[in-house]
Design a protein around this motif. Structure first.
Motif, PDB file in Angstrom:
ATOM      1  N   SER C  33       0.836  -1.203   0.000  1.00 17.71           N
ATOM      2  CA  SER C  33       0.000   0.000   0.000  1.00 17.71           C
ATOM      3  C   SER C  33       0.868   1.248   0.000  1.00 17.71           C
ATOM      4  O   SER C  33       0.539   2.260  -0.617  1.00 17.71           O
ATOM      5  N   ILE C  36       1.943   1.756  -3.536  1.00 18.43           N
ATOM      6  CA  ILE C  36       0.873   2.296  -4.393  1.00 18.43           C
ATOM      7  C   ILE C  36       0.694   3.780  -4.142  1.00 18.43           C
ATOM      8  O   ILE C  36       0.637   4.594  -5.069  1.00 18.43           O
ATOM      9  N   THR C  51      -4.290   1.368 -11.753  1.00 23.24           N
ATOM     10  CA  THR C  51      -3.803   0.417 -10.739  1.00 23.24           C
ATOM     11  C   THR C  51      -4.921  -0.581 -10.440  1.00 23.24           C
ATOM     12  O   THR C  51      -6.060  -0.211 -10.189  1.00 23.24           O
ATOM     13  N   ARG C  52      -4.578  -1.840 -10.510  1.00 26.12           N
ATOM     14  CA  ARG C  52      -5.578  -2.895 -10.276  1.00 26.12           C
ATOM     15  C   ARG C  52      -5.021  -3.753  -9.162  1.00 26.12           C
ATOM     16  O   ARG C  52      -3.992  -4.413  -9.324  1.00 26.12           O
ATOM     17  N   GLU C  53      -5.737  -3.678  -7.994  1.00 26.70           N
ATOM     18  CA  GLU C  53      -5.255  -4.485  -6.865  1.00 26.70           C
ATOM     19  C   GLU C  53      -5.930  -5.839  -6.894  1.00 26.70           C
ATOM     20  O   GLU C  53      -7.143  -5.945  -7.056  1.00 26.70           O
ATOM     21  N   GLU C  63      -1.401 -10.258  -1.437  1.00 26.41           N
ATOM     22  CA  GLU C  63      -1.909  -9.069  -2.132  1.00 26.41           C
ATOM     23  C   GLU C  63      -0.921  -8.641  -3.212  1.00 26.41           C
ATOM     24  O   GLU C  63       0.287  -8.687  -2.999  1.00 26.41           O
ATOM     25  N   VAL C  65      -0.474  -5.894  -6.903  1.00 24.82           N
ATOM     26  CA  VAL C  65      -1.064  -4.808  -7.665  1.00 24.82           C
ATOM     27  C   VAL C  65      -0.456  -4.807  -9.065  1.00 24.82           C
ATOM     28  O   VAL C  65       0.714  -5.122  -9.239  1.00 24.82           O
ATOM     29  N   ILE C  67       0.072  -2.310 -12.248  1.00 20.45           N
ATOM     30  CA  ILE C  67      -0.005  -0.899 -12.641  1.00 20.45           C
ATOM     31  C   ILE C  67       0.420  -0.774 -14.104  1.00 20.45           C
ATOM     32  O   ILE C  67       1.415  -1.374 -14.512  1.00 20.45           O
TER      33      ILE C  67
END
Lengths: 82, 361, 527
Positions: C33, C36, C51-53, C63, C65, C67
């Motif tokens: 995080s 990001i 951005t696709r988490e 987790e 991400v 981008i």
């Protein structure tokens, strides 16, 4: 007179340009030659509009080698067509 | 100080041709015809042969000091102070060549081409152009000469072929019968102008390869002298010896005879303007040699320092050099003869002798 | 008070500068995080950064991400080979109990999941930004201070089209495009030699433009390559938007109206140059490729000269030189002849010119100046105009300025002919930048002619040639092979000799691998 002033102004611009070039050489002799040369050159330049005396090279040479030149010239003259 | 550049043998030959032809091509026929009359061309031919002899003299001098120019050689041969004194004399001589030719060029243009323009302006423009050329260095000068050379030759050949129909062989007959003494006497002024003036090339000869310099000098002198002879011959054949001798610019009068198909009548200006190339290179070379001479004598770092002041001086001294073309002609056939003999022949011979003696010791 | 404020802002500025220079090597955080938010902050929440988490894996999910920059990536590729594999293939593998720890997952993703050709590990922010803004897709995993840059560049481009500036009747019809890769491919397709080397570097602090130099190793003189590299390295500028920037920053002589670098959008011209031992400079974002060293005669040669028969090629080349002088000197010669040397004009022609000029109030120079400037305006308008209005301009030009001006007695008909001849001649030049220098010099010659007639023109010519002989392009004299004269090089200079005669490469540019071909003069094998 007017022409002489214009010539002087143009020459000053030229001198500034040339001085900046000569400065890069870092030689005192070059700088002084340029300075003296420009003074002579400027005298020559304003002598045209102001009627200052300038040696007439051909006459100077005539006087210098006159004694040798005279007989040659008269000898040649005798061969020329009239 | 002079530059460290090389010019090719062909370029050197072209510069020699330009120096032989420059201004001489417009006046020499008249001088020659005023002595030898219909045999005037023979005077020019003899002078050319003498010029070719001079090449050997200059070649031998250069051969003794292949990588030195005239001023450096003088100092080597006669010591520092006598050498510097002689250098100054030579500089004055070359200076005189530059201003004399400048004046002749100016006189020619204001009397024949641009009649209403003041001569100062004409000369000023020429000096500025020469100044720019000199500042760019001998390499650029000789390359530019290489570009313009073909057009100069084409102009001369065109002139010769186009006036050929007008020629009358009777004008030069009887060939070499009368006036032999006068013909031989006519050689003397032609030696000084232009052939002895070629001593100027000694100052730039070090930029050329040793062997190529001699060959280039020889080829240039031969071609230049022969072109001069042919042009004189054409003047005599077309105009006759009387008109050739009485006209100041007989070659230009010859140009006026050009007529192509009754349409192009008066293209002599085109021909004359192209001769301007040769004059330009003659003045430029003399100017350049004066500049490197002054900077060498004063031990300056760069010869360009002296160019702008010299341009002023050449311009103004050129203007005052002589009042008109007639007095220039009188000067050329009197004073100039001993002067050019001293600088073109006597001093070089002394240089050669001293060089040999020094080598023996 | 206000003084202090200024002081403070200055201090603030200094701090930001320090922060940015710190950022130069800032490594990625472990916490996703944080990463990001930092990326978003740095890029100013720009809306084209996507951005696709996601969550990878089911049981011990991690987790992640993805981008990318919208518009610069190939979306299909991102969907099929990044998102889909990450979200589906990993689960399959997990169900088969292949993955036990986060580190194994990371390795699995790196080695077996992201099925694209280009994949790079990144661990510092500058790399991340660079790849992200070049069109790569960034994949970051929580708990790792590193991530992947997946090569997914693919943006809208123009495609290979016909050249718009140097057209030929016979010859290839493809032209370079704005994409560097396409351009290098176009050259490679023509020269399948392993010695064709292409080196890239980035120039421009803000634009980070890819600049490639291409040359054929073994043909090219190393000094020239070295010189090109050194000059390119000296460039310190924020942006390179066109190869003109490069040209202006690395040319030999800044103050000259003549171009000392060749540019072309034709791959065949550039390839021919490379095969002569020259160096090409390709700039991303422009179809115009530079070629050095360039000689004066190169600007009079078209690639078509080599595709047509040699006799016609030679004649057309001579015609171009003739047109060059026409474009340069016609107006000035007209001025000189009519003002100073009327006697040179044939009498019948002179009377008709004089009759035409009777009603014209201006001297020849002003007349010529008016027409030339009008023509230049017309030409500039024609270039910038929308196509639809183009015909309007030609009507205005032809009718209003040509015919009406003559009828109104402002200019003479001869002047219109002179200007048109000049115009047509200047269009003959196969390269645009040589035509421009002629356009400029023409006015100088006109002034010289108006003041000193033919004498002025000759002085102008001498000055021009002096300048040209003084010029160099990357060490090669600009006017070679004419000055200094190289007799052997004349086969491909003013004329174009048949190919079977040109057995050697131009030796001015490169001294290596001199023999170009050994083909004999063609003739039937059986007599």
């Amino acid at each position: 007179m007017f022409i002489a002033i214009i010539v002087l102004l143009l020459s000053l611009i030229l001198f500034r340009f040339e001085y900046s070039q000569v400065k890069k050489l870092k030689s005192k002799k070059d700088k002084w030659t340029l300075l003296v040369g420009f003074v002579i050159g400027l005298y020559c330049a304003i002598s045209l509009p102001l009627d200052l005396p300038v040696p007439h090279m051909n006459r100077v040479m005539d006087q210098l080698v006159g004694p040798i030149a005279k007989p040659i010239a008269t000898m040649l003259q005798s061969f020329r067509i009239k | 100080m002079s530059e460290k550049v090389r010019i090719s043998g062909a370029q050197f030959a072209i510069l020699v041709i330009m120096n032989v032809l420059g201004t001489a091509i417009i006046i020499v026929p008249s001088i020659a015809a005023s002595f030898g009359q219909q045999n005037g061309w023979f005077s020019v031919l003899l002078a050319t042969l003498f010029g070719i002899g001079l090449v050997f003299l200059y070649y031998l001098i250069d051969n003794n000091h292949p990588n030195k120019n005239l001023y450096e050689q003088l100092e080597d041969l006669f010591g520092k102070w006598i050498g510097k004194f002689l250098s100054v004399l030579f500089i004055v001589f070359f200076f005189e060549i530059a201003i004399g030719n400048l004046r002749v060029m100016g006189d020619f243009i204001i009397t024949q081409i641009l009649v209403n323009t003041p001569i100062e302006v004409i000369m000023l423009l020429a000096v500025i152009t020469c100044l720019i050329a000199v500042r760019m260095g001998i390499e650029v000068i000789s390359r530019t000469a290489e570009i313009f050379f073909p057009y100069t030759v084409i102009a001369i050949i065109l002139l010769i072929t186009l006036v050929l129909p007008e020629s009358e062989i009777t004008h030069i007959q009887p060939v070499l019968q009368n006036n032999i003494a006068a013909t031989l006497a006519g050689v003397i002024p032609l030696l000084g102008y232009p052939f002895l003036e070629l001593v100027v090339m000694l100052a730039i000869m070090k930029h050329v390869n040793k062997q190529k310099a001699g060959r280039g000098f020889l080829v240039g002198m031969t071609i230049g002298g022969l072109l001069l002879t042919v042009v004189t011959l054409m003047c005599l054949v077309v105009l006759g010896s009387d008109i050739t001798a009485r006209n100041v610019y007989p070659t230009y009068v010859l140009g006026k005879k050009i007529s192509v198909a009754d349409f192009l009548d008066r293209i002599e200006i085109l021909v004359a303007i192209i001769w301007f190339f040769t004059i330009f290179f003659k003045i430029t070379i003399s100017f350049y040699v004066v500049a490197i001479g002054v900077s060498h004598t004063l031990n300056l770092k760069n010869y360009k320092t002296t160019t702008i002041p010299l341009a002023y001086v050449i311009m103004v001294f050129g203007f005052f050099a002589s009042p008109n073309i007639i007095s220039t002609r009188i000067f050329l056939s009197s004073t100039w003869i001993p002067v050019s003999l001293i600088f073109g022949l006597v001093i070089p011979i002394v240089m050669l002798v001293v060089g040999f003696v020094k080598k023996k010791i | 008070m206000s003084r202090f404020k200024i002081f403070n802002t200055l201090k603030d500025n200094k701090e930001t500068v320090d922060k940015i220079s710190d950022d130069n090597n800032k490594s990625l955080h472990k916490d996703i995080s944080k990463n990001i938010s930092e990326v978003k902050q740095m890029l100013g929440n720009s809306f084209d950064i996507v951005t696709r988490e996601i969550k990878i894996g089911e049981t011990n999910s991690i987790e992640a991400v993805v981008i990318y920059t919208d518009g610069l990536v190939d979306k299909d590729l991102v969907h099929n080979y990044v998102l889909e594999t990450l979200m589906i293939d990993v689960r399959k593998a997990e169900s088969e109990k292949k993955i036990n720890s986060d580190q194994e997952l990371y390795n699995f993703i790196k080695n077996s999941t992201l099925t694209t050709v280009e994949l790079k590990e990144i661990d510092i922010f500058p790399d991340l930004y660079h790849h992200l803004l070049s069109g790569d897709t960034i994949v970051l995993l929580n708990g790792f201070p590193k991530g992947f840059a997946v090569g997914s560049r693919g943006w809208e481009d123009r495609g290979v089209q016909e050249p718009s500036s140097q057209q030929v009747v016979r010859g290839p019809k493809d032209a370079f495009t704005e994409t560097l890769r396409t351009n290098t491919a176009l050259i490679r397709r023509r020269i399948k030699d392993p010695n064709l080397w292409i080196e890239t570097q980035k120039i421009g602090k803000k634009t980070q433009t890819d600049v490639a130099i291409a040359y054929i190793n073994g043909l090219v003189t190393e000094d020239i390559v070295l010189e090109v590299k050194q000059r390119l390295n000296k460039i310190d500028i924020d942006s390179i938007l066109e190869s003109g920037y490069i040209e202006e920053l690395i040319q030999d002589e800044a103050y000259t109206p003549f171009p000392t670098m060749y540019n072309s959008e034709r791959p065949d011209s550039i390839s021919a140059g490379l095969l002569e031992g020259r160096v090409a400079i390709l700039v991303d974002g422009t179809p115009f490729v530079l070629l050095v060293p360039a000689l004066f005669i190169d600007f009079f040669q078209s690639s078509e000269d080599y595709y047509q028969r040699s006799d016609i090629g030679s004649l057309i080349r001579l015609l171009r030189f003739f047109a060059f002088f026409l474009a340069l000197l016609t107006p000035s010669a007209y001025i000189a002849l009519t003002t100073f040397h009327q006697e040179m004009i044939p009498t019948t022609l002179l009377t008709s010119i004089a009759a035409q000029r009777e009603g014209v109030p201006f001297p020849a120079f002003i007349e010529a100046l008016i027409m030339e400037i009008t023509f230049e305006i017309l030409r500039e308008a024609g270039v910038r105009l929308p196509r639809a209005v183009g015909s309007a301009i030609s009507i205005v030009g032809a009718l209003v300025l040509g015919q009406a001006a003559v009828e109104a007695g402002i200019v003479s008909a001869t002047m219109v002919i002179v200007v048109s001849l000049t115009a047509i001649s200047s269009f003959v030049s196969p390269t645009y930048n040589m035509a421009i220098s002629v356009r400029m010099l023409r006015f100088g010659f006109m002034i010289l002619a108006a003041t000193f007639g033919l004498y002025g023109i000759i002085l102008g010519l001498i000055l021009m040639v002096l300048h040209l002989t003084g010029l160099r392009s990357f060490g090669i004299p600009y006017l070679s092979p004419m000055a200094p004269l190289a007799v052997g090089e004349q086969k491909d200079a003013l004329i174009r000799a048949p190919l079977w005669m040109q057995t050697r490469r131009p030796k001015l540019i490169s001294q290596k691998d001199k023999i170009r071909e050994k083909t004999e003069k063609p003739k039937p094998t059986r007599q």
